[in-house]
Write an enzyme that holds these catalytic residues in place. Structure first.
Site, PDB file in Angstrom:
ATOM      1  N   GLU A 262      54.878  62.935  59.807  1.00  0.00           N
ATOM      2  CA  GLU A 262      55.549  62.265  60.817  1.00  0.00           C
ATOM      3  C   GLU A 262      57.072  62.919  60.769  1.00  0.00           C
ATOM      4  O   GLU A 262      57.466  63.259  59.443  1.00  0.00           O
ATOM      5  CB  GLU A 262      55.469  60.826  60.487  1.00  0.00           C
ATOM      6  CG  GLU A 262      54.224  60.188  60.885  1.00  0.00           C
ATOM      7  CD  GLU A 262      54.068  58.815  60.909  1.00  0.00           C
ATOM      8  OE1 GLU A 262      55.092  58.066  60.590  1.00  0.00           O
ATOM      9  OE2 GLU A 262      53.066  58.090  61.053  1.00  0.00           O
ATOM     10  N   HIS A 280      54.421  55.463  65.526  1.00  0.00           N
ATOM     11  CA  HIS A 280      54.667  54.442  64.526  1.00  0.00           C
ATOM     12  C   HIS A 280      55.424  53.156  64.992  1.00  0.00           C
ATOM     13  O   HIS A 280      56.431  52.940  64.268  1.00  0.00           O
ATOM     14  CB  HIS A 280      55.533  55.257  63.456  1.00  0.00           C
ATOM     15  CG  HIS A 280      54.966  54.734  62.018  1.00  0.00           C
ATOM     16  ND1 HIS A 280      54.999  55.254  61.065  1.00  0.00           N
ATOM     17  CD2 HIS A 280      54.828  53.285  61.520  1.00  0.00           C
ATOM     18  CE1 HIS A 280      54.617  54.708  59.753  1.00  0.00           C
ATOM     19  NE2 HIS A 280      54.610  53.401  60.330  1.00  0.00           N
TER      20      HIS A 280
END
Length: 527
Positions: A262, A280
């Site tokens: 990420e 997220h």
């Protein structure tokens, strides 16, 4: 007491800074710092409040000479080097409950999105199409939901799923049968979950045991047509295998809020039919952001001001209510540990910590940590309650806790038994009227002594005139005696003496005492 100082290095609700200031703690908000910038200033601070962007590693902690606590506003602490923190005596805290409902609701929302193909239907409709027959969904009612991880968030998902009339099965090594009944789930092994679940949702941290828990082999063993949701941690699912099984049709849909890397601006799963992605967002609600900011500030302030430890990952938790009751016992534990550590001749192999009476009813973990901190202080001046258990494990010291419900000669008693290469010895202590720690037994010999300041420990044969000889030797050296504390097994046999002195005894005086008739061992102690 110096006013504690905290750095907030990631963006979070201004409520955090407000709470620190209300509690009398200095706070600086400096976000977006690079590693070198953080290293340059971290030495000023007692506390560091972060979210996921700041990554405190060993280099940063080496520079953090005053740092006592790192508080993570949120659940995941993958960005913190917890081993490095433990080794340096830094408490690591998180806020595991502040965003639980938000994350659980996001998992349920992803489940609906998969069941009814909402993202695809939305995109198609807004593109001017009207493809009712293309988006044939499935009901959640009557379906089986498989939980991998049934902790706080998993149990909330189970509760919401039961409200949707779903059946819930759960795999979690720490889930008891009673707890499974309480959350309305059937406890199963992983194979049973994979074969039965119509929907699978993950709610487990990323550890060596859980990494890749849904790897290719396990994904292939799932029920055909399963739908999988992950709002927990990236790395739990083999993303390449997931893509292959989505394309083959074995897996009907997958929704991920977290990814192995990420920010996931590129990923092989993007564009795969049946795949839903969010960036997220599990904890991203206004309520959750405020909640975790408030909680992390309150927890850090409590620790810095009162010593209360809440939601710590590397040291026993001590509530604000427990802290005053435990404090005198922890002082006693530290002193007994320090006594045993200074008198241990060679390597410590095993430690048994026994509690009797009122102490046995309290939280023993902090007491054990205090014993270890005292015991290891003679070999490390950086040891504290946080890193002492870590250091004991490093040295392969076996530590046992024992509770005795019975009350003996004292309302409470703490006994420390240490096994070294030279044998087994024990010390015991209690609290007197004003919660003053007091030694009451030394190596099986009853004696009463305060453990404070510089002291002399002497083992000797019990002979007339010995006490006078010791007193004369110290007097001739200009060393004033505070107290003489004596004990013996029987008349004329072995005896021990703890002598409190006003000044440390130098090597020459120690050498003279060792020459006195009947002396077996002499050691200078400091408390």
């Amino acid at each position: 007491m110096t006013t504690p100082k905290v750095l907030i290095s990631d963006k979070m609700s201004p409520k955090a800074a407000e709470i620190f200031r209300e509690r009398g703690i200095q706070v600086d908000e400096k976000t977006g710092l690079g590693k070198d910038e953080l290293i340059a200033i971290i030495g000023e601070y007692d506390g560091l409040a972060i979210r996921s962007s700041t990554r405190p590693d060993a280099d940063i902690m080496d520079a953090a000479t005053n740092l006592k606590v790192i508080g993570r506003a949120g659940i995941g602490t993958d960005n913190i080097d917890k081993d490095a923190a433990s080794a340096r005596g830094i408490v690591v805290m998180n806020t595991p409950f502040g965003n639980s409902i938000t994350t659980a609701e996001h998992a349920i929302a992803m489940m609906f999105a998969l069941a009814r193909q909402l993202p695809e239907a939305d995109a198609s409709t807004q593109a001017g199409k009207w493809e009712k027959s293309k988006f044939m969904g499935v009901e959640l009612t009557g379906k089986t939901l498989g939980l991998i991880g049934a902790g706080n968030i998993g149990s909330i998902v189970a509760d919401r799923a039961r409200g949707l009339k779903m059946k819930v099965v759960a795999f979690d090594p720490f889930l008891t049968e009673d707890r499974a009944v309480e959350i309305g789930a059937e406890k199963v092994d992983l194979d049973g979950l994979l074969s039965r679940a119509d929907f699978i949702t993950l709610h487990t941290p990323l550890t060596d045991q859980t990494r890749g828990i849904l790897g290719r082999e396990n994904l292939e063993r799932t029920k055909k047509g399963v739908r999988i949701i992950n709002c927990a941690r990236g790395g739990l699912i083999d993303e390449a295998a997931l893509k292959d099984l989505l394309e083959s049709g074995h897996i009907a849909g997958a929704a991920l809020d977290v990814f192995g890397e990420e920010p996931a601006k590129e990923n092989s799963l993007f564009g795969t039919p049946g795949f839903v992605a969010t960036p997220h967002l599990g904890a991203s609600t206004t309520e959750a952001q405020v909640n975790v900011a408030i909680q992390v500030a309150e927890q850090m302030a409590d620790y810095l001001l009162t010593g209360a430890v809440t939601n710590a990952l590397n040291t026993p938790s001590v509530s604000a209510e427990e802290a005053p009751r435990l404090k005198p016992y922890m002082t006693l534990a530290t002193k007994l540990g320090l006594l045993a550590g200074q008198l241990a001749h060679r390597g410590i192999k095993r430690v048994s910590i026994e509690a009797e009476g009122a102490l046995a009813e309290l939280n023993m973990k902090p007491v054990t940590a205090a014993v270890l901190a005292g015991m290891l202080r003679p070999i490390s001046d950086t040891v504290n309650m946080v890193n002492a258990p870590f250091m004991a494990r490093e040295r392969d010291i076996d530590v046992a806790e024992v509770r005795h419900d019975k009350e003996g000669d004292y309302a409470s008693l703490l006994r420390l038994t240490v096994e070294t290469s030279d044998g087994v010895r024990s010390v015991a202590g209690t609290l007197f009227g004003d919660n003053a720690p007091r030694l009451v037994e030394l190596f099986g010999i009853r004696m009463e002594a305060e453990l404070d300041g510089p002291m002399l420990y002497i083992e000797n044969e019990d002979k007339p005139g010995f006490i006078g000889a010791v007193g004369s030797t110290l007097g001739q050296a200009g060393i004033n005696i505070g107290t003489f504390n004596l004990g013996r097994r029987a008349g004329g046999s072995d005896a021990v003496m703890l002598v409190a002195v006003d000044d440390e005894v130098n090597a020459d005086v120690m050498a003279t005492i060792k020459t006195l008739d009947g002396v077996k061992n002499v050691k200078a102690l400091t408390f």
